[in-house]
Design an enzyme around this catalytic site. Structure first.
Site, PDB file in Angstrom:
ATOM      1  N   ASP A 140      -6.299  -3.298  -4.906  1.00 40.86           N
ATOM      2  CA  ASP A 140      -5.037  -3.221  -4.164  1.00 40.86           C
ATOM      3  C   ASP A 140      -4.952  -1.806  -3.601  1.00 40.86           C
ATOM      4  OD1 ASP A 140      -2.395  -3.917  -3.276  1.00 40.86           O
ATOM      5  OD2 ASP A 140      -1.553  -2.851  -4.987  1.00 40.86           O
ATOM      6  N   SER A 141      -3.893  -1.567  -2.829  1.00 35.23           N
ATOM      7  CA  SER A 141      -3.681  -0.217  -2.308  1.00 35.23           C
ATOM      8  C   SER A 141      -3.215   0.739  -3.410  1.00 35.23           C
ATOM      9  CB  SER A 141      -2.626  -0.258  -1.205  1.00 35.23           C
ATOM     10  OG  SER A 141      -1.436  -0.817  -1.725  1.00 35.23           O
ATOM     11  N   TYR A 175      -0.775   0.165   2.528  1.00 32.80           N
ATOM     12  CA  TYR A 175      -1.568  -0.628   3.462  1.00 32.80           C
ATOM     13  C   TYR A 175      -0.672  -1.315   4.498  1.00 32.80           C
ATOM     14  CZ  TYR A 175      -6.151  -0.625   1.048  1.00 32.80           C
ATOM     15  OH  TYR A 175      -7.364  -0.295   0.521  1.00 32.80           O
ATOM     16  N   GLY A 176       0.537  -1.653   4.063  1.00 26.50           N
ATOM     17  CA  GLY A 176       1.437  -2.430   4.919  1.00 26.50           C
ATOM     18  C   GLY A 176       1.761  -1.766   6.241  1.00 26.50           C
ATOM     19  N   CYS A 186      -3.936  -7.911  -3.108  1.00 19.47           N
ATOM     20  CA  CYS A 186      -3.077  -7.245  -2.129  1.00 19.47           C
ATOM     21  C   CYS A 186      -2.850  -8.247  -1.001  1.00 19.47           C
ATOM     22  CB  CYS A 186      -3.810  -6.014  -1.605  1.00 19.47           C
ATOM     23  SG  CYS A 186      -2.988  -5.239  -0.201  1.00 19.47           S
ATOM     24  N   ASN A 187      -1.606  -8.550  -0.724  1.00 19.30           N
ATOM     25  CA  ASN A 187      -1.312  -9.506   0.351  1.00 19.30           C
ATOM     26  C   ASN A 187      -1.707  -8.960   1.716  1.00 19.30           C
ATOM     27  OD1 ASN A 187       0.678 -11.968  -0.572  1.00 19.30           O
ATOM     28  ND2 ASN A 187       0.777 -10.224  -1.943  1.00 19.30           N
ATOM     29  N   GLU A 215       6.148   2.113  -5.980  1.00 25.55           N
ATOM     30  CA  GLU A 215       5.052   3.048  -6.286  1.00 25.55           C
ATOM     31  C   GLU A 215       5.612   4.368  -6.828  1.00 25.55           C
ATOM     32  OE1 GLU A 215       0.892   3.318  -6.357  1.00 25.55           O
ATOM     33  OE2 GLU A 215       1.929   1.601  -5.497  1.00 25.55           O
ATOM     34  N   CYS A 268       3.934  -9.761  -1.770  1.00 24.83           N
ATOM     35  CA  CYS A 268       3.352  -8.433  -1.980  1.00 24.83           C
ATOM     36  C   CYS A 268       3.195  -8.268  -3.488  1.00 24.83           C
ATOM     37  CB  CYS A 268       4.281  -7.351  -1.433  1.00 24.83           C
ATOM     38  SG  CYS A 268       3.754  -5.668  -1.844  1.00 24.83           S
ATOM     39  N   THR A 269       2.028  -7.806  -3.902  1.00 26.74           N
ATOM     40  CA  THR A 269       1.759  -7.761  -5.345  1.00 26.74           C
ATOM     41  C   THR A 269       2.529  -6.645  -6.060  1.00 26.74           C
ATOM     42  OG1 THR A 269      -0.239  -6.479  -4.861  1.00 26.74           O
ATOM     43  CG2 THR A 269      -0.503  -8.851  -5.209  1.00 26.74           C
ATOM     44  N   HIS A 270       3.191  -5.773  -5.309  1.00 25.97           N
ATOM     45  CA  HIS A 270       4.081  -4.800  -5.957  1.00 25.97           C
ATOM     46  C   HIS A 270       5.378  -5.471  -6.434  1.00 25.97           C
ATOM     47  CE1 HIS A 270       1.535  -1.714  -4.122  1.00 25.97           C
ATOM     48  NE2 HIS A 270       2.199  -0.777  -4.778  1.00 25.97           N
TER      49      HIS A 270
HETATM   50  N1  DGL Z   1       0.511  -4.546  -2.825  1.00 24.42           N
HETATM   51  C1  DGL Z   1       0.205  -4.682  -1.475  1.00 24.42           C
HETATM   52  C2  DGL Z   1       0.454  -6.040  -0.897  1.00 24.42           C
HETATM   53  O1  DGL Z   1       0.446  -6.988  -1.635  1.00 24.42           O
HETATM   54  C3  DGL Z   1       0.328  -3.555  -0.525  1.00 24.42           C
HETATM   55  C4  DGL Z   1       1.528  -2.697  -0.474  1.00 24.42           C
HETATM   56  C5  DGL Z   1       1.218  -1.583   0.503  1.00 24.42           C
HETATM   57  O2  DGL Z   1       0.267  -0.831   0.225  1.00 24.42           O
HETATM   58  O3  DGL Z   1       1.877  -1.492   1.547  1.00 24.42           O
HETATM   59  O4  DGL Z   1       0.622  -6.195   0.278  1.00 24.42           O
END
Ligand code: DGL
Length: 264
Positions: A11-12, A43-44, A74-75, A152, A184-186
């Protein structure tokens, strides 16, 4: 590739740890190699071509570790970079993303309902959820770019997080939804806060349980489930941060050894 080969998860940042935790809970004998690309977070906000570049480097790293399976936890990367990840890995390596297990569940359990999805700009603008679900449900999608950086930074279960989350959930786009997909996995880290705001009037779903189950199914099919863990889990980041170290300890309840690897 032997059954004791590791499972690569990336993931990011800390979001994929929620997936790693679900995998460890279901498959405690598996060794995990986790990569958090903290240098390039979030990443988004990045272009598809940048995300593809990062994902290629990380997949090559996980390949060098002889992973029997790679989970794109990571989505944002699952939305735009799956093909480049597949091209980087051997054909025999299992490749899973976080989107399909969740949309498959929604297709059969929320047929003809209105569902909402929240995620990063990269995920929502890719239309991946909307496209996968459009023949099964009505999809209302909203990008919620402040949430991943907020999480984060450790802003969870406090005034700041509830104000930001509430502001997003009150967006008229999400009116009338029966279920909300956490794209989003966060976001599983704020699942409880979202439940509280909705007072359980909306079903909130994330993909972690489904992806762990899918991994188990696929490893069973090729007879590659580990029967005991031979090596310790490994955690890598592209930029060592306190918040990552804290979260890793929080999730895995032990002092994890965090190694920094600069890929690009
Ligand atoms: N956890 C990530 C996702 O599922 C990325 C969040 C990010 O880095 O913007 O998209």
């Amino acid at each position: 590739m032997s059954a004791s080969a590791p499972i690569g998860i990336f993931d990011s940042g800390i979001g994929g740890l929620t997936v790693a935790k679900a995998v460890k809970d279901l498959l405690p004998n598996e060794q995990i190699i986790y990569f958090g690309d903290t240098l390039h977070l979030p990443y988004g906000e990045k272009s598809a071509s940048s995300i593809c570049r990062y994902a290629t480097e990380i997949s090559a790293f996980l390949k060098s570790k002889n992973c029997k399976a790679v989970l794109v936890a990571c989505n944002s990367a699952s939305s735009v970079a799956l093909d480049v990840v597949r091209d980087t890995l051997d054909n025999e390596t299992i490749l899973l993303n976080v989107i399909d297990p969740l949309t498959d569940y929604v297709k059969s359990n929320f047929k003809n309902n209105t569902v909402g999805v929240i995620g990063t700009k990269a995920t929502i603008n890719s239309n991946v959820y909307q496209d996968k679900l459009k023949e099964h449900c009505q999809v209302k999608a909203l990008s919620t770019p402040l949430l991943a950086p907020m999480i984060e930074e450790g802003f969870i279960n406090n005034k700041i997080s509830s104000t930001i989350i509430e502001e997003y959930l009150n967006n008229p786009v999400l009116e009338g939804i029966k279920a909300l997909l956490l794209g989003c996995t966060h976001y599983p880290m704020i699942h409880n806060e979202i439940d509280r705001i909705y007072e359980n009037s909306v079903t909130v779903l994330n993909s972690n349980t489904w992806i762990a189950l899918e991994l188990k199914k696929q490893l069973t099919l090729i007879d590659k489930l580990a029967d005991r863990q031979e090596k310790l889990d490994e955690f890598y980041v592209s930029d060592k941060t306190d918040s990552f170290e804290r979260s890793t300890r929080f999730f895995f309840g032990q002092a994890v050894k965090l190694k920094e690897v600069k890929l690009i």
